[in-house]
Design a protein around this motif. Structure first.
Motif, PDB file in Angstrom:
ATOM      1  N   THR A  63      -4.335  -4.508 -35.364  1.00  0.00           N
ATOM      2  CA  THR A  63      -4.228  -2.657 -35.119  1.00  0.00           C
ATOM      3  C   THR A  63      -2.917  -2.051 -35.711  1.00  0.00           C
ATOM      4  O   THR A  63      -2.627  -1.508 -36.409  1.00  0.00           O
ATOM      5  N   TRP A  64      -1.729  -3.315 -35.892  1.00  0.00           N
ATOM      6  CA  TRP A  64      -0.485  -2.690 -36.293  1.00  0.00           C
ATOM      7  C   TRP A  64      -0.172  -2.683 -37.932  1.00  0.00           C
ATOM      8  O   TRP A  64       0.316  -2.309 -38.068  1.00  0.00           O
ATOM      9  N   ARG A  65      -1.198  -3.645 -38.177  1.00  0.00           N
ATOM     10  CA  ARG A  65      -1.001  -3.656 -39.599  1.00  0.00           C
ATOM     11  C   ARG A  65      -2.123  -1.789 -40.121  1.00  0.00           C
ATOM     12  O   ARG A  65      -1.763  -1.756 -41.240  1.00  0.00           O
ATOM     13  N   ASP A  66      -3.117  -1.839 -39.346  1.00  0.00           N
ATOM     14  CA  ASP A  66      -2.739  -0.211 -39.911  1.00  0.00           C
ATOM     15  C   ASP A  66      -2.591   0.938 -39.418  1.00  0.00           C
ATOM     16  O   ASP A  66      -2.520   2.052 -39.534  1.00  0.00           O
ATOM     17  N   SER A  67      -1.260   0.797 -38.504  1.00  0.00           N
ATOM     18  CA  SER A  67      -1.086   2.104 -37.632  1.00  0.00           C
ATOM     19  C   SER A  67       0.534   1.407 -37.333  1.00  0.00           C
ATOM     20  O   SER A  67       0.301   0.776 -36.732  1.00  0.00           O
ATOM     21  N   GLY A  68       1.368   2.434 -38.062  1.00  0.00           N
ATOM     22  CA  GLY A  68       2.771   2.390 -37.341  1.00  0.00           C
ATOM     23  C   GLY A  68       2.916   2.270 -35.924  1.00  0.00           C
ATOM     24  O   GLY A  68       3.643   1.879 -35.490  1.00  0.00           O
ATOM     25  N   GLY A  69       2.149   3.400 -35.685  1.00  0.00           N
ATOM     26  CA  GLY A  69       2.505   3.516 -34.171  1.00  0.00           C
ATOM     27  C   GLY A  69       2.056   2.142 -32.764  1.00  0.00           C
ATOM     28  O   GLY A  69       1.941   2.311 -32.206  1.00  0.00           O
ATOM     29  N   MET A  70       0.908   1.603 -33.577  1.00  0.00           N
ATOM     30  CA  MET A  70       0.352   0.060 -32.687  1.00  0.00           C
ATOM     31  C   MET A  70       1.469  -0.504 -33.150  1.00  0.00           C
ATOM     32  O   MET A  70       1.440  -1.015 -31.346  1.00  0.00           O
ATOM     33  N   ALA A  71       2.139  -0.672 -34.184  1.00  0.00           N
ATOM     34  CA  ALA A  71       3.224  -1.858 -34.476  1.00  0.00           C
ATOM     35  C   ALA A  71       4.202  -1.939 -33.684  1.00  0.00           C
ATOM     36  O   ALA A  71       4.567  -2.336 -33.243  1.00  0.00           O
ATOM     37  N   LYS A  72       4.493  -0.113 -33.723  1.00  0.00           N
ATOM     38  CA  LYS A  72       5.705   0.177 -31.908  1.00  0.00           C
ATOM     39  C   LYS A  72       5.405  -1.113 -30.902  1.00  0.00           C
ATOM     40  O   LYS A  72       6.714  -1.161 -30.042  1.00  0.00           O
ATOM     41  N   TYR A  73       4.461  -1.080 -31.005  1.00  0.00           N
ATOM     42  CA  TYR A  73       3.890  -1.633 -28.843  1.00  0.00           C
ATOM     43  C   TYR A  73       3.428  -2.774 -29.719  1.00  0.00           C
ATOM     44  O   TYR A  73       4.581  -4.281 -28.718  1.00  0.00           O
TER      45      TYR A  73
END
Length: 256
Positions: A63-73
């Motif tokens: 999911t981190w590749r699709d969303s900066g918000g998910m990448a934060k975690y």
């Protein structure tokens, strides 16, 4: 923001193959993470064409590749440092993250399995951090672990729709004779488990989804198992024994 794993918790993890950690995320962080996860799961693609798998889990990888918000975690140095405090390696890389929703209604349990059997690295001391976004228990799909089963070695991977009996495979191993332990969690807590630890998730018998983010960490110097075929390493031209490195597998925590 730092989180200190106690010596007792670190010893428990090493001995039992899993550990519960409370108060890892704040309520504000959980609200932010839940909103980001809802967004990326609206267009979930993994398993959507398999109704039987969806009864077990609805999932999305990286999911981190699709969303900066998910990448934060998923790329969080804070969370990776917690895992490193339990690890024996010099540093940890991200292997992947994965969102798991266990849907309400016609839900099935996630069968007993070992995470490391699905991964394309020679090393088995990968670690999975399991972060629920609501309170979890045996009614909505908390995890259950077999203590000390990480000493049984790597067995066969398990098809979630047509599972084999992992306990039959393990009857002559170090896992034999240990009773499973259910681990309910309050929102904001997590578990971390070893890649070889047997674990299972109960069916969701409530009327709401059970939402979880998992982050899989591998040793900094993990190497490719040339016999494995995994979507994240296919196309990388890795040979047996090559180091698994690069921007897709960033180092997130390192000692010193």
């Amino acid at each position: 923001m730092t989180y200190r794993v106690t010596d007792e918790q670190a010893r428990f993890y090493k001995r039992e193959g899993f550990v519960q950690l409370d108060g890892v995320l704040t309520e504000q962080q959980l609200e932010e993470l839940a909103a980001c996860l809802e967004e990326v799961m609206r267009d979930h693609a993994d398993g959507g064409d398999n109704p039987e798998l969806e009864r077990v889990l609805r999932m999305k990888m990286n999911t981190w590749r699709d969303s900066g918000g998910m990448a934060k975690y998923s790329l969080s140095p804070y969370l990776a440092d917690i895992a490193l405090q339990l690890a024996e390696s010099s540093g940890l890389r991200l292997f992947h993250d994965q969102a798991f929703w266990k849907m309400p209604g016609d839900s099935k349990a996630t069968p007993w399995h070992q995470d490391a059997t699905y991964f394309p690295m020679k090393e088995s001391d990968v670690m999975t951090m399991w972060i629920p976004l609501e309170d979890v228990n045996e009614t909505n799909g908390c995890l259950s672990f077999v203590p000390r089963s990480h000493r049984a070695g790597k067995l066969d991977n398990v098809d979630f729709v047509k599972p084999v009996d992992l306990f039959e495979l393990a009857k002559d191993t170090a896992a034999a004779g240990h009773e499973p332990v259910a681990v309910p969690l309050r929102r904001g807590s997590c578990t971390v488990h070893h890649g070889l630890t047997f674990h299972y998730a109960y069916a969701n018998r409530t009327d709401k989804p059970r939402r979880v983010l998992t982050i899989v960490y591998m040793p900094e110097h993990a190497t490719f198992d040339g016999s494995s075929r995994h979507p994240l390493t296919m196309g990388l031209n890795l040979k047996d024994g090559d180091a698994i490195t690069g921007n897709l597998f960033p180092v997130l925590a390192r000692r010193g």
